[in-house]
Structure formats: structure tokens, C-alpha cells
Design a protein around this motif. Structure first.
Motif, PDB file in Angstrom:
ATOM      1  N   ILE A 101      -4.719  -0.473  -3.461  1.00 51.63           N
ATOM      2  CA  ILE A 101      -4.351  -1.865  -3.208  1.00 51.63           C
ATOM      3  C   ILE A 101      -2.895  -1.959  -2.755  1.00 51.63           C
ATOM      4  O   ILE A 101      -2.548  -2.725  -1.842  1.00 51.63           O
ATOM      5  CB  ILE A 101      -4.569  -2.724  -4.473  1.00 51.63           C
ATOM      6  CG1 ILE A 101      -6.067  -2.815  -4.787  1.00 51.63           C
ATOM      7  CG2 ILE A 101      -3.970  -4.115  -4.293  1.00 51.63           C
ATOM      8  CD1 ILE A 101      -6.374  -3.489  -6.107  1.00 51.63           C
ATOM      9  N   ALA A 102      -2.030  -1.163  -3.386  1.00 54.76           N
ATOM     10  CA  ALA A 102      -0.611  -1.167  -3.019  1.00 54.76           C
ATOM     11  C   ALA A 102      -0.419  -0.709  -1.580  1.00 54.76           C
ATOM     12  O   ALA A 102       0.348  -1.319  -0.815  1.00 54.76           O
ATOM     13  CB  ALA A 102       0.187  -0.284  -3.978  1.00 54.76           C
ATOM     14  N   LEU A 125       0.482  -1.955   4.243  1.00 52.61           N
ATOM     15  CA  LEU A 125      -0.046  -2.013   5.613  1.00 52.61           C
ATOM     16  C   LEU A 125      -0.137  -3.457   6.091  1.00 52.61           C
ATOM     17  O   LEU A 125       0.215  -3.766   7.242  1.00 52.61           O
ATOM     18  CB  LEU A 125      -1.424  -1.356   5.657  1.00 52.61           C
ATOM     19  CG  LEU A 125      -2.136  -1.346   7.012  1.00 52.61           C
ATOM     20  CD1 LEU A 125      -1.324  -0.565   8.045  1.00 52.61           C
ATOM     21  CD2 LEU A 125      -3.535  -0.753   6.878  1.00 52.61           C
ATOM     22  N   SER A 126      -0.568  -4.340   5.219  1.00 50.89           N
ATOM     23  CA  SER A 126      -0.731  -5.750   5.593  1.00 50.89           C
ATOM     24  C   SER A 126       0.599  -6.401   5.939  1.00 50.89           C
ATOM     25  O   SER A 126       0.696  -7.144   6.929  1.00 50.89           O
ATOM     26  CB  SER A 126      -1.403  -6.523   4.449  1.00 50.89           C
ATOM     27  OG  SER A 126      -2.701  -6.033   4.194  1.00 50.89           O
ATOM     28  N   GLY A 161      -6.017   4.888  -9.360  1.00 55.27           N
ATOM     29  CA  GLY A 161      -6.228   5.097  -7.931  1.00 55.27           C
ATOM     30  C   GLY A 161      -6.574   3.823  -7.192  1.00 55.27           C
ATOM     31  O   GLY A 161      -6.172   3.630  -6.031  1.00 55.27           O
ATOM     32  N   ILE A 162      -7.322   2.931  -7.846  1.00 51.97           N
ATOM     33  CA  ILE A 162      -7.675   1.649  -7.219  1.00 51.97           C
ATOM     34  C   ILE A 162      -6.418   0.833  -6.945  1.00 51.97           C
ATOM     35  O   ILE A 162      -6.251   0.249  -5.862  1.00 51.97           O
ATOM     36  CB  ILE A 162      -8.639   0.852  -8.122  1.00 51.97           C
ATOM     37  CG1 ILE A 162      -9.986   1.591  -8.219  1.00 51.97           C
ATOM     38  CG2 ILE A 162      -8.837  -0.562  -7.584  1.00 51.97           C
ATOM     39  CD1 ILE A 162     -10.974   0.929  -9.157  1.00 51.97           C
ATOM     40  N   PHE A 163      -5.522   0.819  -7.910  1.00 51.71           N
ATOM     41  CA  PHE A 163      -4.285   0.045  -7.752  1.00 51.71           C
ATOM     42  C   PHE A 163      -3.361   0.679  -6.721  1.00 51.71           C
ATOM     43  O   PHE A 163      -2.664  -0.036  -5.991  1.00 51.71           O
ATOM     44  CB  PHE A 163      -3.587  -0.106  -9.104  1.00 51.71           C
ATOM     45  CG  PHE A 163      -4.294  -1.050 -10.031  1.00 51.71           C
ATOM     46  CD1 PHE A 163      -3.990  -2.398 -10.021  1.00 51.71           C
ATOM     47  CD2 PHE A 163      -5.282  -0.587 -10.885  1.00 51.71           C
ATOM     48  CE1 PHE A 163      -4.648  -3.287 -10.857  1.00 51.71           C
ATOM     49  CE2 PHE A 163      -5.956  -1.466 -11.726  1.00 51.71           C
ATOM     50  CZ  PHE A 163      -5.641  -2.816 -11.713  1.00 51.71           C
ATOM     51  N   ALA A 205       5.513   0.928  -7.785  1.00 49.02           N
ATOM     52  CA  ALA A 205       6.798   0.438  -7.283  1.00 49.02           C
ATOM     53  C   ALA A 205       7.252   1.242  -6.069  1.00 49.02           C
ATOM     54  O   ALA A 205       7.744   0.678  -5.092  1.00 49.02           O
ATOM     55  CB  ALA A 205       7.845   0.511  -8.391  1.00 49.02           C
ATOM     56  N   CYS A 206       7.078   2.555  -6.124  1.00 44.79           N
ATOM     57  CA  CYS A 206       7.475   3.419  -5.003  1.00 44.79           C
ATOM     58  C   CYS A 206       6.658   3.100  -3.755  1.00 44.79           C
ATOM     59  O   CYS A 206       7.203   3.002  -2.645  1.00 44.79           O
ATOM     60  CB  CYS A 206       7.298   4.886  -5.377  1.00 44.79           C
ATOM     61  SG  CYS A 206       8.441   5.493  -6.633  1.00 44.79           S
ATOM     62  N   ILE A 207       5.344   2.949  -3.922  1.00 40.51           N
ATOM     63  CA  ILE A 207       4.485   2.647  -2.773  1.00 40.51           C
ATOM     64  C   ILE A 207       4.883   1.319  -2.137  1.00 40.51           C
ATOM     65  O   ILE A 207       5.035   1.220  -0.919  1.00 40.51           O
ATOM     66  CB  ILE A 207       3.008   2.615  -3.199  1.00 40.51           C
ATOM     67  CG1 ILE A 207       2.550   4.002  -3.658  1.00 40.51           C
ATOM     68  CG2 ILE A 207       2.121   2.131  -2.042  1.00 40.51           C
ATOM     69  CD1 ILE A 207       1.157   4.025  -4.282  1.00 40.51           C
ATOM     70  N   LEU A 208       5.071   0.297  -2.961  1.00 44.63           N
ATOM     71  CA  LEU A 208       5.417  -1.022  -2.437  1.00 44.63           C
ATOM     72  C   LEU A 208       6.801  -1.030  -1.789  1.00 44.63           C
ATOM     73  O   LEU A 208       7.048  -1.786  -0.849  1.00 44.63           O
ATOM     74  CB  LEU A 208       5.359  -2.059  -3.555  1.00 44.63           C
ATOM     75  CG  LEU A 208       3.957  -2.354  -4.108  1.00 44.63           C
ATOM     76  CD1 LEU A 208       4.038  -3.288  -5.301  1.00 44.63           C
ATOM     77  CD2 LEU A 208       3.066  -2.949  -3.017  1.00 44.63           C
ATOM     78  N   THR A 209       7.696  -0.183  -2.271  1.00 43.61           N
ATOM     79  CA  THR A 209       9.028  -0.082  -1.669  1.00 43.61           C
ATOM     80  C   THR A 209       8.952   0.420  -0.237  1.00 43.61           C
ATOM     81  O   THR A 209       9.792   0.063   0.607  1.00 43.61           O
ATOM     82  CB  THR A 209       9.920   0.856  -2.508  1.00 43.61           C
ATOM     83  OG1 THR A 209      10.076   0.308  -3.818  1.00 43.61           O
ATOM     84  CG2 THR A 209      11.300   1.021  -1.882  1.00 43.61           C
TER      85      THR A 209
END
Length: 237
Positions: free
Chosen positions: A33-34, A39-40, A28-30, A105-109
Motif C-alpha cells: 500500500i505504501a 506511485l500515486s 507485506g500488505i502495508f 516511513a522509509c518507503i513513504l519518504t
């Protein structure tokens, strides 16, 4: 030529191995962060921060995420874990966090989709005739990939997976093969029109995905052969 995918793949492997235990114990922490990174990067471009930031920072720190190279590198690791022999120590180690890497990978995509989609997705539905053919096709492929990716991501969470039958979960997860294929096609659609400048990238992606295809087919063939061999030796068959 700065090959984002190769650099991202090296960094993704370092990340996966060095953070293996932490990812397994505190996924969950990672994930948080993703989402923060997504957002950033959206804020970074939405509010024009990239116009005043050092060029090296945008090129070497932000762009691997914006271009989807780092998320693709994570997907490549997930791909190869399913194609390589689980007897290898490094495969067994990362297999324990394969689902978590897929979710990351999905979140960062999503960051890649948001940054490019706010222009190309909007044009696709409001002004498609103004788009270049390869851009339009890439946008259509992106939407199709998102429609495949989101169910795969959601069902990778253990809490969701437990609510599904094993058969249903496996059938849905087979869509990952289509997603991987579309990823390669999507990249080629964007690169081939500028092939003279993108030859190194085209070669890199083709070697990575081509090798995966060979390994995955070989593994499936071997598994099928073993199954047939076992059936042939069964005295009750």
C-alpha cells in the motif's frame, strides 16, 4: 496556519494503534500500500493531476505525503518508542511493530524525495550555481539522509536482520540517531529563511525533537547508572 506535522502525527498514531495487529501479521500488505501511495503521488504531480484536482484534496490529502510530513510522523513514533519507558502499555504495544513502522516511513519518504528530487537533485548536479543556498544545502542533506535511510530500511526486514550478527546490526542501527538529527536540520534549513511565516512549524519541530533528545539522553543516563550500580555491587569485580 495548517501544521502538517501535528496533524500527521495524530493520524500516524491513530493508524499505528488501530492497525497494530494487521501490521504485525501482514506487513507485506502495508508495504505494498505504501509503494502504491508513492506511485500515486508521483503520477499525481508528474501528469499535472494536481492542476485539475480540488484544491482541498491537494492541500489536506496529498500534501502531507508530498511534503514528507506523514512519513516524518511515523519516524517520530519510532524515535519516541526508543526513548520512552517500555513499561508503559502503549509503548510495549507499538514496540512490536516498530520495525514495520520504520520501513513504512522509509518507503513513504521516497515519494517526497522523488517529487522534489526530480528538480532539486538534478539542479544540484547540473546547475548548482542557480540554486538558493538553503535549497542546495537541503538537497545535499537529503542525499545524505537517503544514503543512511536505505541501509536502515533494508536491515529492518527480519529476513535481512537474521543474516547479520547482533553487534553489526546494532552498530548500523545507531545511524538512525544521525538520520533523526539530519531530519531536524533539514527542516530548519528550509523553514528558517522564511521564519516569519514558519514560526509555528519551527516551534512544533523544535519541541518534538528537543523533547525526544531530552528523553533519549535521560534514558541512556539511567541505563548507564544502573549498569554502573550493578557493577559496583558485583563481589567478583
Amino acid at each position: 496556519m495548517y501544521l502538517y506535522i501535528l496533524v500527521s502525527l495524530v493520524l500516524a498514531l491513530i493508524f499505528a494503534f488501530s492497525c497494530h495487529t494487521a501490521i504485525r501479521r501482514h506487513p507485506g500488505i502495508f508495504y505494498g500500500i505504501a509503494f502504491f501511495l508513492v506511485l500515486s503521488e508521483v503520477i499525481y504531480y508528474q501528469f499535472g493531476i494536481h492542476d485539475i484536482a480540488p484544491q482541498w484534496f491537494t492541500a489536506y490529502i496529498v500534501n502531507p505525503f508530498k511534503r514528507g510530513a506523514f512519513s516524518t510522523a511515523l519516524f517520530i513514533i519510532v524515535m519516541y518508542l526508543g526513548a520512552l519507558d517500555s513499561k508503559h502499555l502503549f509503548v510495549r504495544k507499538l514496540m512490536g511493530i516498530r520495525g514495520q513502522l520504520s520501513i513504512l516511513a522509509c518507503i513513504l519518504t521516497l515519494g517526497h524525495n522523488i517529487i522534489y528530487g526530480k528538480k532539486h537533485f538534478v539542479n544540484l548536479f547540473t546547475n548548482p550555481w542557480a540554486m538558493k543556498p538553503q535549497t542546495m544545502l537541503a538537497a545535499v542533506l537529503s542525499i545524505l539522509m537517503i544514503c543512511i535511510m536505505l541501509p536502515l530500511m533494508m536491515t529492518s526486514f527480519p529476513s535481512v536482520r537474521r543474516k547479520m550478527s547482533a553487534g553489526s546490526w546494532k552498530r548500523l542501527q545507531r545511524l538512525a540517531y544521525l538520520f533523526f538529527a539530519l531530519t531536524y536540520i533539514h527542516v530548519m534549513v528550509l523553514f528558517i529563511p522564511n521564519w516569519e511565516k514558519k514560526i509555528p512549524d519551527i516551534i512544533a519541530y523544535t519541541v518534538i525533537f528537543g523533547t525526544y533528545l531530552i528523553l533519549r539522553v535521560a534514558k541512556a543516563t539511567k541505563k548507564s547508572s544502573h549498569a554502573l550500580g550493578y557493577t559496583g555491587c558485583n563481589p567478583t569485580s
